[in-house]
Write a protein that holds these residues in place. Structure first.
Motif, short mmCIF file in Angstrom:
data_model
loop_
_atom_site.label_atom_id
_atom_site.label_comp_id
_atom_site.label_asym_id
_atom_site.label_seq_id
_atom_site.Cartn_x
_atom_site.Cartn_y
_atom_site.Cartn_z
N TYR A 222 6.11 3.42 1.79
CA TYR A 222 5.40 2.28 1.20
C TYR A 222 5.34 1.17 2.25
O TYR A 222 6.31 0.91 2.96
CB TYR A 222 6.10 1.79 -0.06
CG TYR A 222 6.04 2.80 -1.19
CD1 TYR A 222 5.05 2.70 -2.17
CD2 TYR A 222 6.94 3.86 -1.26
CE1 TYR A 222 4.98 3.63 -3.19
CE2 TYR A 222 6.87 4.80 -2.27
CZ TYR A 222 5.88 4.68 -3.24
OH TYR A 222 5.80 5.61 -4.24
N ARG B 244 -0.86 6.60 1.83
CA ARG B 244 -2.26 7.01 1.98
C ARG B 244 -3.18 5.82 2.28
O ARG B 244 -4.38 6.00 2.47
CB ARG B 244 -2.74 7.72 0.71
CG ARG B 244 -1.99 9.01 0.40
CD ARG B 244 -2.53 9.69 -0.84
NE ARG B 244 -2.38 8.83 -2.01
CZ ARG B 244 -1.27 8.77 -2.74
NH1 ARG B 244 -0.22 9.50 -2.41
NH2 ARG B 244 -1.21 7.97 -3.79
N THR C 51 0.85 -1.19 0.00
CA THR C 51 0.00 0.00 0.00
C THR C 51 0.89 1.25 0.00
O THR C 51 2.06 1.19 0.38
CB THR C 51 -0.94 0.06 1.23
OG1 THR C 51 -0.16 0.20 2.42
CG2 THR C 51 -1.80 -1.20 1.32
N THR C 52 0.31 2.36 -0.42
CA THR C 52 1.00 3.65 -0.33
C THR C 52 0.83 4.21 1.07
O THR C 52 0.11 3.65 1.91
CB THR C 52 0.41 4.63 -1.36
OG1 THR C 52 -0.96 4.91 -1.00
CG2 THR C 52 0.45 4.04 -2.77
N ASP D 157 -3.71 3.29 0.12
CA ASP D 157 -4.25 2.73 -1.12
C ASP D 157 -3.48 1.47 -1.50
O ASP D 157 -2.23 1.47 -1.51
CB ASP D 157 -4.16 3.75 -2.27
CG ASP D 157 -4.93 5.02 -1.96
OD1 ASP D 157 -5.97 4.92 -1.29
OD2 ASP D 157 -4.48 6.11 -2.38
N MET D 158 -4.21 0.39 -1.82
CA MET D 158 -3.54 -0.83 -2.26
C MET D 158 -2.94 -0.62 -3.64
O MET D 158 -3.56 -0.03 -4.52
CB MET D 158 -4.52 -2.01 -2.29
CG MET D 158 -3.87 -3.33 -2.67
SD MET D 158 -5.04 -4.72 -2.76
CE MET D 158 -5.56 -4.82 -1.05
N ILE D 159 -1.71 -1.10 -3.81
CA ILE D 159 -1.01 -0.93 -5.08
C ILE D 159 -1.31 -2.12 -5.98
O ILE D 159 -1.11 -3.28 -5.60
CB ILE D 159 0.51 -0.80 -4.84
CG1 ILE D 159 0.79 0.49 -4.06
CG2 ILE D 159 1.26 -0.81 -6.16
CD1 ILE D 159 2.25 0.66 -3.67
#
Length: 202
Positions: free
Chosen positions: A159, A121, A118-119, A123-125
Motif C-alpha cells: 500500500y 496496482r 493507493t493499492t 488504484d486510489m483507495i
C-alpha cells in the motif's frame, strides 16, 4: 538557554546638558550567538538580515527599527514553505485473516499537502466498505491512517501513501503481510511442542 531581560529599564531624570546612562540587564547573553543569522549593510543606507539554512521556526515577522524619536520601523514577513516529507513508523505490518488493521504514514508540508492512499496496482483507495482513510492533524504534521476491515488473503500486498503540494510530491510504501503472523505462530507452536516433549521425558 536563550537571553532574557533580567529586570526593567529604570526611568532616569537628568538635567539638560549633562550625560545620562540607562542600564539594560540581560541574562544568558555571554557567548550567545545565532550562527545562522547575520547583518550586513551598504553605505549605511541598505541593511540586510541574512538567515542561513532557513527552518520552519524562522517563519514570522521581522522588524527593521530606527531608534529616532519617535522610533520608526518597518516589518516584513518571512514565509517558509516545506515540500512534502513522509515518514513511516512501520513499513511491514503483519495481519491474519479476518482481522482489522490500520496502516499509518506521517506527513509534513507547508502549504498543507493533499494526501491519499493507493493499492499496489495504483488504484486510489476511497473510503467506504472495506477501507476507511482518515487524517489526524497536529499543526503542519499530519497522520495518514488507512483502516482495512476483515482482512482476506487478497488484501495482502503493498500500500502506498502519497503526499503532494505545489512544491512537489513524495510517497512511501507499507507491506501488509500475512506470513509474519504465521511465522510467529509456528515459532510459538514449535516451542510448545519442544517444551511438552521435555516434560514427558522427565
Amino acid at each position: 538557554m536563550y537571553p532574557r531581560f533580567a529586570e526593567p529599564i529604570p526611568n532616569v531624570t537628568v538635567t539638560v546638558g549633562r550625560d545620562a546612562l540607562l542600564a539594560c540587564v540581560v541574562d544568558n547573553l555571554r557567548g550567545f550567538k545565532n550562527a545562522r543569522i547575520s547583518l550586513s549593510y551598504n553605505d549605511h543606507r541598505s541593511w540586510y538580515l541574512h538567515v542561513k539554512n532557513v527552518q520552519e521556526v524562522d517563519r514570522g515577522w521581522y522588524m527593521c527599527q530606527v531608534n529616532t524619536d519617535p522610533m520608526r520601523s518597518r516589518k516584513g514577513y518571512l514565509q517558509v514553505v516545506v515540500p512534502p516529507m513522509l515518514s513511516i513508523p512501520n513499513q511491514l505490518e503483519g495481519a491474519y485473516i479476518g482481522q482489522d488493521v490500520t496502516l499509518e504514514c506521517h506527513t509534513e508540508a507547508y502549504p498543507s499537502s493533499i494526501n491519499y492512499w493507493t493499492t499496489d496496482r495504483g488504484d486510489m483507495i476511497i473510503s467506504g466498505g472495506k477501507y476507511e482513510a482518515f487524517p489526524m492533524d497536529s499543526g503542519y504534521n499530519k497522520f495518514m491512517m488507512l483502516k482495512i476491515r476483515n482482512i482476506t488473503k487478497d488484501d495482502f500486498g503493498f500500500y502506498k501513501c502519497i503526499a503532494k503540494n505545489s512544491l512537489g510530491e513524495t510517497d512511501g510504501i507499507i507491506k501488509l503481510d500475512g506470513n509474519l503472523y504465521f511465522t510467529c505462530f509456528m515459532f510459538n507452536l514449535i516451542n510448545f511442542v519442544w517444551y511438552s516433549t521435555q516434560l514427558r521425558s522427565l
